[in-house]
Design a protein around this motif. Structure first.
Motif, PDB file in Angstrom:
ATOM      1  N   VAL A  23       0.792  -1.393  -0.027  1.00 20.74           N
ATOM      2  CA  VAL A  23       0.026   0.012  -0.089  1.00 20.74           C
ATOM      3  C   VAL A  23       1.152   1.186  -0.097  1.00 20.74           C
ATOM      4  N   GLY A  24       2.091   1.470   0.541  1.00 22.68           N
ATOM      5  CA  GLY A  24       2.909   2.682   0.469  1.00 22.68           C
ATOM      6  C   GLY A  24       3.823   2.937   1.368  1.00 22.68           C
ATOM      7  N   LYS A  25       3.540   2.346   2.630  1.00 23.84           N
ATOM      8  CA  LYS A  25       3.571   2.658   4.065  1.00 23.84           C
ATOM      9  C   LYS A  25       5.211   2.629   3.977  1.00 23.84           C
ATOM     10  N   SER A  26       6.365   1.667   3.723  1.00 22.90           N
ATOM     11  CA  SER A  26       7.976   1.825   3.396  1.00 22.90           C
ATOM     12  C   SER A  26       8.468   3.976   2.866  1.00 22.90           C
ATOM     13  N   THR A  27       7.460   3.537   1.638  1.00 20.93           N
ATOM     14  CA  THR A  27       7.533   4.958   1.028  1.00 20.93           C
ATOM     15  C   THR A  27       6.859   6.206   2.020  1.00 20.93           C
ATOM     16  N   LEU A  28       5.994   5.765   2.469  1.00 18.78           N
ATOM     17  CA  LEU A  28       5.641   6.946   3.166  1.00 18.78           C
ATOM     18  C   LEU A  28       6.616   7.074   3.907  1.00 18.78           C
ATOM     19  N   LEU A  29       7.696   6.393   5.247  1.00 22.44           N
ATOM     20  CA  LEU A  29       8.467   6.374   6.168  1.00 22.44           C
ATOM     21  C   LEU A  29       9.649   7.105   5.129  1.00 22.44           C
ATOM     22  N   LEU A  30       9.988   6.323   4.297  1.00 19.50           N
ATOM     23  CA  LEU A  30      11.359   6.968   3.555  1.00 19.50           C
ATOM     24  C   LEU A  30      10.907   8.560   3.324  1.00 19.50           C
ATOM     25  N   SER A  58       6.321   0.955  11.549  1.00 14.71           N
ATOM     26  CA  SER A  58       5.699  -0.226  10.122  1.00 14.71           C
ATOM     27  C   SER A  58       5.389  -1.523  10.346  1.00 14.71           C
ATOM     28  N   GLY A  59       4.107  -1.826  10.493  1.00  9.38           N
ATOM     29  CA  GLY A  59       3.274  -3.266  11.476  1.00  9.38           C
ATOM     30  C   GLY A  59       2.356  -3.362   9.957  1.00  9.38           C
ATOM     31  N   HIS A  60       2.678  -5.053  10.002  1.00  7.31           N
ATOM     32  CA  HIS A  60       1.798  -5.630   8.636  1.00  7.31           C
ATOM     33  C   HIS A  60       0.450  -5.498   9.070  1.00  7.31           C
ATOM     34  N   VAL A  61      -0.403  -6.239   8.571  1.00 10.74           N
ATOM     35  CA  VAL A  61      -2.031  -6.354   9.390  1.00 10.74           C
ATOM     36  C   VAL A  61      -2.127  -7.947   9.148  1.00 10.74           C
ATOM     37  N   THR A  62      -3.538  -8.733   9.583  1.00 11.83           N
ATOM     38  CA  THR A  62      -3.567 -10.118   9.039  1.00 11.83           C
ATOM     39  C   THR A  62      -4.680  -9.529   8.453  1.00 11.83           C
ATOM     40  N   VAL A 105      -1.252   5.212  16.707  1.00 14.77           N
ATOM     41  CA  VAL A 105      -1.425   4.348  15.202  1.00 14.77           C
ATOM     42  C   VAL A 105      -2.656   4.915  14.292  1.00 14.77           C
ATOM     43  N   PHE A 106      -1.973   5.296  12.930  1.00 15.38           N
ATOM     44  CA  PHE A 106      -2.181   5.541  11.448  1.00 15.38           C
ATOM     45  C   PHE A 106      -2.462   4.358  11.048  1.00 15.38           C
ATOM     46  N   TYR A 107      -3.285   3.944  10.014  1.00 18.13           N
ATOM     47  CA  TYR A 107      -3.474   3.592   9.308  1.00 18.13           C
ATOM     48  C   TYR A 107      -3.830   3.708   8.032  1.00 18.13           C
ATOM     49  N   MET A 108      -3.216   2.500   7.128  1.00 23.05           N
ATOM     50  CA  MET A 108      -2.898   3.511   5.554  1.00 23.05           C
ATOM     51  C   MET A 108      -3.352   2.709   4.549  1.00 23.05           C
ATOM     52  N   GLU A 109      -4.661   3.122   3.851  1.00 25.22           N
ATOM     53  CA  GLU A 109      -5.659   2.302   2.744  1.00 25.22           C
ATOM     54  C   GLU A 109      -5.514   2.739   1.394  1.00 25.22           C
ATOM     55  N   GLY A 110      -6.013   1.775   1.174  1.00 19.34           N
ATOM     56  CA  GLY A 110      -6.215   2.386  -0.266  1.00 19.34           C
ATOM     57  C   GLY A 110      -6.391   1.319  -1.636  1.00 19.34           C
ATOM     58  N   ASP A 111      -6.770   1.183  -2.971  1.00 18.64           N
ATOM     59  CA  ASP A 111      -6.824   0.225  -3.331  1.00 18.64           C
ATOM     60  C   ASP A 111      -5.618  -0.355  -4.013  1.00 18.64           C
ATOM     61  N   SER A 155       7.410   9.058  -8.048  1.00 15.83           N
ATOM     62  CA  SER A 155       8.068  10.121  -7.399  1.00 15.83           C
ATOM     63  C   SER A 155       7.969  10.474  -5.681  1.00 15.83           C
ATOM     64  N   GLY A 156       6.746   9.372  -5.795  1.00 15.38           N
ATOM     65  CA  GLY A 156       6.456   9.621  -4.416  1.00 15.38           C
ATOM     66  C   GLY A 156       4.932   9.402  -4.087  1.00 15.38           C
ATOM     67  N   LEU A 157       4.539   9.679  -2.850  1.00  9.53           N
ATOM     68  CA  LEU A 157       3.488  10.338  -2.012  1.00  9.53           C
ATOM     69  C   LEU A 157       3.239  11.754  -2.404  1.00  9.53           C
ATOM     70  N   GLN A 158       1.964  12.140  -2.943  1.00 11.31           N
ATOM     71  CA  GLN A 158       1.702  13.169  -3.176  1.00 11.31           C
ATOM     72  C   GLN A 158       0.440  13.947  -2.960  1.00 11.31           C
ATOM     73  N   ALA A 159       0.198  15.265  -1.923  1.00 15.90           N
ATOM     74  CA  ALA A 159      -1.011  15.182  -1.749  1.00 15.90           C
ATOM     75  C   ALA A 159      -2.127  15.908  -2.463  1.00 15.90           C
ATOM     76  N   VAL A 160      -3.109  15.072  -2.097  1.00 15.82           N
ATOM     77  CA  VAL A 160      -4.373  15.512  -2.614  1.00 15.82           C
ATOM     78  C   VAL A 160      -4.637  16.695  -2.270  1.00 15.82           C
ATOM     79  N   THR A 161      -5.011  17.852  -3.058  1.00 20.60           N
ATOM     80  CA  THR A 161      -5.757  19.490  -1.909  1.00 20.60           C
ATOM     81  C   THR A 161      -7.341  19.755  -2.335  1.00 20.60           C
ATOM     82  N   ASN A 162      -7.930  18.949  -3.541  1.00 21.60           N
ATOM     83  CA  ASN A 162      -8.786  18.697  -3.029  1.00 21.60           C
ATOM     84  C   ASN A 162      -9.754  17.184  -3.681  1.00 21.60           C
ATOM     85  N   PRO A 163      -9.572  16.966  -2.301  1.00 20.58           N
ATOM     86  CA  PRO A 163     -10.309  14.782  -2.030  1.00 20.58           C
ATOM     87  C   PRO A 163     -11.470  14.578  -2.788  1.00 20.58           C
ATOM     88  N   SER A 164     -12.059  15.617  -3.369  1.00 18.27           N
ATOM     89  CA  SER A 164     -13.752  15.708  -4.068  1.00 18.27           C
ATOM     90  C   SER A 164     -13.792  15.498  -5.371  1.00 18.27           C
TER      91      SER A 164
END
Length: 625
Positions: free
Chosen positions: A260-267, A378-382, A400-406, A435-444
């Protein structure tokens, strides 16, 4: 023949009355023809009463017997049949009641009795040795008083069971299960290691701790400069979830599905903290990975265009070694990827076990609190989506933060589940790029399709407003009603029970004939609509598709639908309407009960209040838009 029969009966009664083994008498029947003469010579005196040899009357009769008067001795022996040598053997029986301590005389077959005694002692010794070996093999560790956990594992395949099995259920190999006991000695191992490592390089004045007044704590801390800021759009979006920035000495856990991108986020976080813009300049940050090599992390950093020199990479799974190596750097932050791959040498169990995860997290927590260095894990999930490991892991950490995404889409959501330094209502929205994760200014924009001008495309399309934490999302709900289809119903992003309830309300309360129609529902963008504020939009989308009447593209629907067809208000209606107004929508249909809460708001949007579904359908599909 009569003499042989009488001798046999006398010998059998002797065995019944005073012998230790009755099984020999059974075997004697089959071998009496060949061995009776040697066994019954000399003759044994038979007593008239069948008393037990330990009975007092047995002794009295023995003193009065003819053999006692004539000086003849009565031989006491135990007779049995040895199936290995196919012989009837006898062995002397020691009289424990003999006060003089004398030994019983040998029986007629002295050599056979000696052999039997020798073989019996060898078997007894061998059984004692095997029992001792099994006890040591199965026990492994001597159990101590207190709570201990015992598990059994197969030496052949490594299968773990809660109890002993003679045959392994997994590999079906016999006699390979060994006992494993988690000793209480390892309970304080994590604290001892972290205490020793931290104390070795902390200043002496910091080692002494004492209670401090709350007034002094507040006076000596500047809240504006206390947190570590993160610059850029990415940093601001993640700081929203953190609650304003990274708290020194905090322990943060980030979980998510594989890939989902946990290592990318932490880096990316490590690179921003190492650059240190607007916060005391550059400083070392250590990224310790137990899943990737240094070359692999460097390749990902090169792809993400991370070139900071203060970011140090280290690949190891030993917590003691990691904490020992970073003492020379005195880093600004430490990142461990992941907590399920690291271990402590003094703790029982392999990496990822319950005891290892708990002790490693405790060691890192103690390190963070005493050195004031923030630590990210970073933690694995079941399969169910929870953090792998014991539940106490989420209790130990500060956030505790959960990173979600399809995996089929590029958007990622960072959701706060626990946060001691901020609100758990915040939500971060990112988009994965090369180039990594980019912030979405308008989530709608994620959950809205293009605004087509063609009216045919707008049939069965309605916009709802959902609230996730403190973030407002506009979701596009699409509906399709067809008369002939092999699949009766299919709902994507909407719970089956909720969709079926709304369809039933439309049939009963609004009068729509949906019996022979096959209905499909979809939420654009893969969003899962679980809030009740989207009920009205779902009902209007189904009505639009069934009536084949388009919905104006500048209308938004907010409200909960009851079983009686009535519209109910939803929380934070004012915040939803303000977000809708800022996005350029001109009209919003809400429940009439929420109108009183909106009188104080000065909104540049037309608000239409309705009491039930019939009023909404009449207004949308008959009024001029």
């Amino acid at each position: 023949m009569q003499s042989l029969r009488s001798h046999f009966l006398r010998h059998k009664l002797l065995v019944l009355s005073g012998s230790e083994t009755f099984a020999g008498a059974r075997s004697l029947i089959s071998s009496i023809g060949t061995c009776s003469s040697s066994l019954l010579n000399p003759p044994v005196h038979f007593r008239s009463n069948s008393f037990h040899s330990r009975d007092r009357r047995w002794e009295e009769e023995s003193r009065d017997s003819p053999a006692s008067r004539e000086g003849e001795e009565v031989h006491k022996s135990s007779t049995y049949f040895d199936p290995l040598e196919a012989k009837i053997k006898a062995m002397p029986v020691v009289d424990e009641r003999d006060d003089s301590g004398g030994e019983a005389e040998e029986s007629i077959n002295t050599m056979s009795a000696a052999k039997v005694s020798s073989s019996s002692q060898e078997r007894s010794s061998q059984e004692t040795h095997e029992n001792e070996h099994n006890r040591l093999s199965f026990a492994g560790v001597k159990r101590k008083s207190g709570k201990t956990k015992t598990t059994w594992f197969c030496e052949n395949c490594g299968d773990i069971q809660a109890k002993w099995w003679g045959t392994c259920p997994n590999c079906e190999v016999v006699g390979k299960f060994k006992c494993f006991v988690e000793s209480e000695v390892s309970k304080s191992r994590g604290a001892e290691i972290s205490e020793a490592l931290v104390s070795s390089w902390l200043p002496q004045e910091l080692k002494k701790s004492a209670p401090i007044s709350l007034a002094k704590v507040r006076t000596g801390t500047d809240q504006s400069k206390w947190r570590i800021p993160l610059e850029g759009q990415f940093g601001l979006e993640f700081c929203r979830v953190l609650g304003g920035g990274i708290v020194p000495g905090s322990l943060v856990l980030i979980g998510g599905d594989p890939g989902v991108g946990k290592s990318t986020l932490l880096l990316q976080i490590a690179a921003i903290v190492a650059r240190g813009f607007n916060h005391k300049g550059p400083a070392p940050v250590v990224y310790a990975s137990g899943e990737e090599s240094i070359e692999q992390i460097g390749s990902r950093a090169q792809r993400m265009r991370i070139t900071t020199k203060e970011l140090f990479l280290y690949s190891n799974t030993d917590i003691e070694d990691i904490l020992d190596k970073i003492t020379k750097l005195s880093p600004r932050a430490l990142i461990v990827d992941s907590i399920q791959t690291v271990y402590l040498k003094g703790v029982t169990g392999s990496a990822g076990s319950v005891m290892q995860i708990k002790e490693c997290t405790s060691a890192l927590l103690r390190f963070a609190k005493q050195t004031n260095i923030p630590v990210f894990l970073s933690g694995h999930v079941t399969k169910s989506g929870d953090i792998a490991g014991p539940r106490i892991l989420e209790h130990i950490v500060d956030a505790v933060f959960y990173m979600e995404g399809d995996r089929h889409t590029s958007y990622r959501l960072v959701r706060s589940v626990k946060n001691r330094f901020g609100s758990t209502d915040e939500l971060g929205v990112f988009e994965m790029s090369e180039s990594g994760l980019q912030a979405v200014t308008n989530p709608s924009e994620i959950f809205l399709s293009e605004k087509f001008s063609d009216s045919d495309v707008l049939v069965g399309r309605a916009i709802s407003v959902s609230l996730d934490g403190s973030r407002i999302f506009l979701n596009e709900i699409q509906a399709l009603c067809v008369s002939n289809c092999p699949v009766k119903r299919h709902f994507n992003g909407i719970e089956d029970g909720k969709a079926s309830m709304i369809i039933s309300v439309l049939m009963k309360q609004a009068g729509l004939k949906l019996d022979n129609n096959f209905i499909f529902l979809n939420v654009v963008g893969g969003f899962k609509l679980s809030e009740t504020a989207g009920d009205l939009a779902i009902a209007i989308a189904i009505s639009s598709s069934f009536l084949e009447f388009p919905i104006p593209n500048n209308v938004v629907f907010i409200g909960e639908v009851g079983l009686g067809g009535e519209l109910r208000s939803v929380p934070r209606m004012d915040k939803r309407l303000m977000a809708v107004s800022q996005l350029g929508y001109k009209r919003c249909i809400i429940p009439e009960t929420a109108n009183k809460l909106l009188k104080a708001l000065n909104l540049e949007i037309e608000v239409v209040c309705c009491r039930n579904l019939k009023e909404v359908i009449n207004f949308v599909f008959r009024s001029e838009s």
